[in-house]
Scaffold this motif. Structure first.
Motif, PDB file in Angstrom:
ATOM      1  N   TYR A   1      -6.696   8.300   4.724  1.00  0.00           N
ATOM      2  CA  TYR A   1      -5.185   8.967   4.229  1.00  0.00           C
ATOM      3  C   TYR A   1      -4.171   8.374   5.395  1.00  0.00           C
ATOM      4  CZ  TYR A   1      -8.349  12.781   1.906  1.00  0.00           C
ATOM      5  OH  TYR A   1      -8.794  13.098   0.692  1.00  0.00           O
ATOM      6  N   THR A   2      -3.641   7.313   5.642  1.00  0.00           N
ATOM      7  CA  THR A   2      -2.876   6.747   6.682  1.00  0.00           C
ATOM      8  C   THR A   2      -1.918   6.268   5.807  1.00  0.00           C
ATOM      9  OG1 THR A   2      -4.415   5.053   7.633  1.00  0.00           O
ATOM     10  CG2 THR A   2      -4.377   7.434   8.486  1.00  0.00           C
ATOM     11  N   PHE A   3      -0.871   5.231   6.170  1.00  0.00           N
ATOM     12  CA  PHE A   3       0.104   4.946   5.639  1.00  0.00           C
ATOM     13  C   PHE A   3      -0.647   2.910   5.806  1.00  0.00           C
ATOM     14  CE2 PHE A   3       3.623   7.303   6.505  1.00  0.00           C
ATOM     15  CZ  PHE A   3       3.735   7.816   4.708  1.00  0.00           C
ATOM     16  N   ASP A   4      -1.483   2.757   6.481  1.00  0.00           N
ATOM     17  CA  ASP A   4      -1.895   2.355   6.941  1.00  0.00           C
ATOM     18  C   ASP A   4      -3.499   1.343   6.015  1.00  0.00           C
ATOM     19  OD1 ASP A   4      -0.721   0.995   9.268  1.00  0.00           O
ATOM     20  OD2 ASP A   4      -2.204   2.094  10.968  1.00  0.00           O
ATOM     21  N   THR A   5      -3.804   2.301   5.562  1.00  0.00           N
ATOM     22  CA  THR A   5      -5.057   2.492   4.659  1.00  0.00           C
ATOM     23  C   THR A   5      -4.098   2.258   2.956  1.00  0.00           C
ATOM     24  OG1 THR A   5      -5.430   4.281   5.122  1.00  0.00           O
ATOM     25  CG2 THR A   5      -6.654   3.127   5.891  1.00  0.00           C
ATOM     26  N   PHE A   6      -3.164   2.071   3.079  1.00  0.00           N
ATOM     27  CA  PHE A   6      -2.449   2.029   1.888  1.00  0.00           C
ATOM     28  C   PHE A   6      -2.262   1.149   0.872  1.00  0.00           C
ATOM     29  CE2 PHE A   6       1.132   3.202  -1.547  1.00  0.00           C
ATOM     30  CZ  PHE A   6       0.184   4.184  -2.594  1.00  0.00           C
ATOM     31  N   ILE A   7      -2.466   0.744  -0.071  1.00  0.00           N
ATOM     32  CA  ILE A   7      -2.318  -0.693  -0.316  1.00  0.00           C
ATOM     33  C   ILE A   7      -0.666  -0.663  -1.131  1.00  0.00           C
ATOM     34  CG2 ILE A   7      -3.036  -3.018  -1.881  1.00  0.00           C
ATOM     35  CD1 ILE A   7      -4.716  -2.259   1.129  1.00  0.00           C
ATOM     36  N   VAL A   8       0.095  -1.850  -0.323  1.00  0.00           N
ATOM     37  CA  VAL A   8       1.533  -1.519  -1.635  1.00  0.00           C
ATOM     38  C   VAL A   8       1.162  -2.400  -2.371  1.00  0.00           C
ATOM     39  CG1 VAL A   8       4.228  -1.297  -1.009  1.00  0.00           C
ATOM     40  CG2 VAL A   8       2.275  -0.455   0.683  1.00  0.00           C
ATOM     41  N   GLY A   9       2.106  -2.676  -3.847  1.00  0.00           N
ATOM     42  CA  GLY A   9       2.029  -3.542  -4.393  1.00  0.00           C
ATOM     43  C   GLY A   9       3.323  -2.901  -5.133  1.00  0.00           C
ATOM     44  N   ASN A  10       3.669  -3.649  -6.339  1.00  0.00           N
ATOM     45  CA  ASN A  10       4.708  -3.267  -7.437  1.00  0.00           C
ATOM     46  C   ASN A  10       4.883  -1.618  -7.458  1.00  0.00           C
ATOM     47  OD1 ASN A  10       6.293  -6.062  -6.364  1.00  0.00           O
ATOM     48  ND2 ASN A  10       5.067  -6.987  -8.460  1.00  0.00           N
ATOM     49  N   SER A  11       4.374  -1.571  -8.195  1.00  0.00           N
ATOM     50  CA  SER A  11       3.724  -0.269  -8.755  1.00  0.00           C
ATOM     51  C   SER A  11       3.748   0.662  -8.143  1.00  0.00           C
ATOM     52  CB  SER A  11       2.091  -0.402  -9.565  1.00  0.00           C
ATOM     53  OG  SER A  11       0.960   0.394  -8.733  1.00  0.00           O
ATOM     54  N   ASN A  12       3.870   0.967  -6.817  1.00  0.00           N
ATOM     55  CA  ASN A  12       3.464   1.512  -6.072  1.00  0.00           C
ATOM     56  C   ASN A  12       4.858   1.306  -4.683  1.00  0.00           C
ATOM     57  OD1 ASN A  12       2.292   0.578  -4.044  1.00  0.00           O
ATOM     58  ND2 ASN A  12       0.673   1.658  -4.656  1.00  0.00           N
ATOM     59  N   LYS A  13       5.354   1.034  -4.442  1.00  0.00           N
ATOM     60  CA  LYS A  13       6.459   0.058  -3.285  1.00  0.00           C
ATOM     61  C   LYS A  13       7.052   0.981  -3.133  1.00  0.00           C
ATOM     62  CE  LYS A  13       8.842  -3.697  -4.795  1.00  0.00           C
ATOM     63  NZ  LYS A  13       8.847  -5.188  -4.616  1.00  0.00           N
TER      64      LYS A  13
ATOM     65  N   PRO B   1       0.336   2.303 -12.257  1.00  0.00           N
ATOM     66  CA  PRO B   1      -0.725   2.160 -12.288  1.00  0.00           C
ATOM     67  C   PRO B   1      -0.508   0.583 -11.652  1.00  0.00           C
ATOM     68  CG  PRO B   1      -1.088   2.652 -14.331  1.00  0.00           C
ATOM     69  CD  PRO B   1      -0.132   2.799 -13.612  1.00  0.00           C
ATOM     70  N   PRO B   2      -0.947   0.004 -11.064  1.00  0.00           N
ATOM     71  CA  PRO B   2      -1.464  -1.050 -10.103  1.00  0.00           C
ATOM     72  C   PRO B   2      -1.659  -2.712 -10.392  1.00  0.00           C
ATOM     73  CG  PRO B   2      -3.122  -0.144  -9.483  1.00  0.00           C
ATOM     74  CD  PRO B   2      -2.245   0.832 -10.403  1.00  0.00           C
ATOM     75  N   ASP B   3      -1.546  -3.945 -10.946  1.00  0.00           N
ATOM     76  CA  ASP B   3      -1.303  -4.691 -11.295  1.00  0.00           C
ATOM     77  C   ASP B   3      -2.564  -5.392 -10.267  1.00  0.00           C
ATOM     78  OD1 ASP B   3      -0.477  -5.733  -8.912  1.00  0.00           O
ATOM     79  OD2 ASP B   3       1.942  -6.322  -8.912  1.00  0.00           O
ATOM     80  N   PHE B   4      -3.535  -6.247 -11.042  1.00  0.00           N
ATOM     81  CA  PHE B   4      -4.007  -7.194 -10.802  1.00  0.00           C
ATOM     82  C   PHE B   4      -4.237  -7.198  -9.739  1.00  0.00           C
ATOM     83  CE2 PHE B   4      -6.322 -11.533 -10.373  1.00  0.00           C
ATOM     84  CZ  PHE B   4      -7.227 -10.787 -10.600  1.00  0.00           C
ATOM     85  N   GLU B   5      -3.130  -8.178  -8.748  1.00  0.00           N
ATOM     86  CA  GLU B   5      -3.365  -8.725  -7.680  1.00  0.00           C
ATOM     87  C   GLU B   5      -3.329  -7.315  -6.142  1.00  0.00           C
ATOM     88  OE1 GLU B   5      -0.893 -11.485  -9.922  1.00  0.00           O
ATOM     89  OE2 GLU B   5      -1.282  -9.362 -10.162  1.00  0.00           O
ATOM     90  N   THR B   6      -2.809  -6.629  -6.871  1.00  0.00           N
ATOM     91  CA  THR B   6      -2.463  -4.950  -6.380  1.00  0.00           C
ATOM     92  C   THR B   6      -3.717  -5.052  -5.978  1.00  0.00           C
ATOM     93  OG1 THR B   6      -0.417  -4.090  -6.405  1.00  0.00           O
ATOM     94  CG2 THR B   6      -1.466  -2.409  -5.322  1.00  0.00           C
ATOM     95  N   ARG B   7      -4.911  -4.696  -7.726  1.00  0.00           N
ATOM     96  CA  ARG B   7      -5.891  -3.903  -7.486  1.00  0.00           C
ATOM     97  C   ARG B   7      -6.918  -4.811  -7.183  1.00  0.00           C
ATOM     98  NH1 ARG B   7      -4.026  -3.940 -13.274  1.00  0.00           N
ATOM     99  NH2 ARG B   7      -5.850  -5.476 -13.980  1.00  0.00           N
ATOM    100  N   THR B   8      -7.280  -6.510  -7.379  1.00  0.00           N
ATOM    101  CA  THR B   8      -7.595  -6.743  -6.284  1.00  0.00           C
ATOM    102  C   THR B   8      -7.690  -6.864  -4.905  1.00  0.00           C
ATOM    103  OG1 THR B   8      -7.568  -8.951  -7.784  1.00  0.00           O
ATOM    104  CG2 THR B   8      -8.632  -9.496  -5.161  1.00  0.00           C
TER     105      THR B   8
END
Length: 440
Positions: free
Chosen positions: A107-119, A267-274
């Motif tokens: 539940y931290t910013f460090d563990t949140f994966i950032v991608g185009n869909s959520n940046k 929804p995250p793109d392929f790269e973000t999901r990976t």
């Protein structure tokens, strides 16, 4: 149990059992500071320092605590968890440890994966956490379920608690806010309710769409919002849709929700999901081959929780069946996860309860013989929605609604259909109730 001292000793043993199941950071963050109060009639009374921490422990760790008590004591133990005071300030959270954080530390910013869909939503949340009430107020984050909205709320809480430990932070779900208000009205304790929410420095409401259509709740939230906003306090809201699409929301609230910044998550793109799969595996000290991660990412596209659940499932296969992560094993894990994530069948009880909450009446009224206009309207809508969602027979619907006959149900449904065709606001209200029920 004879003495508090003996319960203290027993609870220390429970904590040791929990610690063996968690990373050091997760244990320190959520379990270490839980305080034993008393043990009576197979119930352990425990205390935490804040409402925020109570919410997290109840959501993520209560099952583990119960099992640990059972291991130590040899029988099932109920847990009664209380915050020290509903107006308590959230405690300062410990600094993040090294990158080998455990699976529950998410539940931290460090563990949140950032991608185009959520940046955009991520950047806005960071700005709010760094400078509450000075960056974007309110911040309204919206998007489908399972994409990280709640994660961002908890990350904001954690960051503000760490950097500004004197702040009073309240995190609540929209449905809980409604239920608390109903309880306060029943107990003639609305002043305590007002004091709790209107003295917050930071108010975070998850799934705020659930207050839509509930007149008393919207009235209360309107005044709470105004008080906090005028006092320069931060408000952060999440929803499964933007304010303009919450059809049962009053215009005055919709307008206020749009005063600040609207940030969507897609929804995250392929790269973000990976990347999410790889990061989740790293957090639980597990390695997923790249081709397996890409296989999963290609098949689970719309829900981050499903990605995380698949990684946990792969690790379980390895631990329990000595099955190394492969595409074949991933196929089974995905099948299991999709089955596990099928929505729980919506019961008639849930439908009646949601219709009752929307119209500010009791569920028992809908099943009763009361004939006031408000109750009759809610009853007809309830019958219509039960038919719409469950497709059970008219006779069965009549039985659920106080033993009414088939013709009464047919008439009720016809009346709703007729009004839907002529009244756009009425139609939107019914559609919004259905949408809420399906996300319960």
């Amino acid at each position: 149990m004879d003495t508090l001292e003996s319960f203290d000793q027993l609870f220390d043993m429970v904590k040791v059992n929990c610690r063996d199941q968690l990373s050091d950071i997760a244990f320190s963050l959520w379990i270490k500071d839980i305080e034993p109060v008393k043990f009576e009639e197979s119930t352990a009374y425990l205390k935490v320092r804040s409402e925020f921490k109570k919410n997290v422990v109840e959501e993520k760790y209560i099952s583990m605590l119960r099992k640990s008590f059972e291991v130590i004591m040899g029988f099932e133990v109920a847990i009664n968890l209380k915050a020290e005071n509903t107006e308590d300030r959230t405690q300062s959270l410990p600094d993040k440890a090294d990158s080998a954080a455990g699976e529950e530390y998410e539940y931290t910013f460090d563990t949140f994966i950032v991608g185009n869909s959520n940046k955009f939503a991520h950047a806005a949340s960071l700005a709010v956490a760094a400078n509450p009430a000075k960056a974007y107020n309110p911040l309204f984050i919206y998007g489908p379920s399972g994409l990280g909205k709640t994660h961002l709320l908890y990350a904001i809480c954690s960051e503000i608690s760490k950097n500004l430990p004197g702040k009073t932070i309240i995190f609540v779900k929209g449905e809980e806010f409604t239920n608390e208000l109903i309880d306060a009205i029943n107990r003639v304790a609305t002043k305590n309710f007002h004091d709790k929410y209107r003295k917050a420095d930071v108010l975070l409401v998850d799934d705020v769409q659930f207050i839509g259509g509930k007149e008393s709740t919207q009235e209360e939230f309107f005044h709470t919002f105004n008080t906090l906003y005028q006092d320069g306090k931060q408000i952060v809201l999440t929803s499964d849709r933007p304010p303009k699409e919450i059809k049962t929301l009053e215009d005055r609230l919709r307008t206020r929700f749009e005063w600040g910044l609207l940030a969507d998550i897609q929804p995250p793109d392929f790269e973000t999901r990976t990347a999410i799969i790889k990061r989740k595996a790293e957090m639980i000290n597990f390695e997923v081959p790249t081709e397996v991660a890409e296989y999963i990412a290609n098949r689970l596209k719309n829900n981050i929780r499903q990605l995380e659940g698949t990684v946990k499932k792969l690790k379980a296969y390895q631990q329990l069946e000595n099955a190394a992560p492969s595409i074949m094993v991933a196929q089974n894990a995905i099948r299991d996860i999709l089955n596990d994530n099928q929505p729980v069948p919506v019961t008639v009880e849930k439908i009646i309860s949601e219709v009752a909450r929307t119209y500010g009446i009791f569920p028992a009224d809908i099943r009763s013989n009361k004939r006031s206009a408000a109750i009759s309207n809610a009853r007809q809508i309830g019958m219509f929605i039960v038919r719409e969602i469950t497709q059970i027979s008219m006779s069965s619907i009549g039985e659920e609604f106080g033993g009414r006959d088939h013709s009464t149900v047919v008439y009720a449904i016809q009346q709703v259909e007729k009004r839907i065709s002529k009244d756009s606001h009425y139609k939107e209200t019914v559609e919004d109730i259905i949408k809420n029920i399906r996300t319960l």
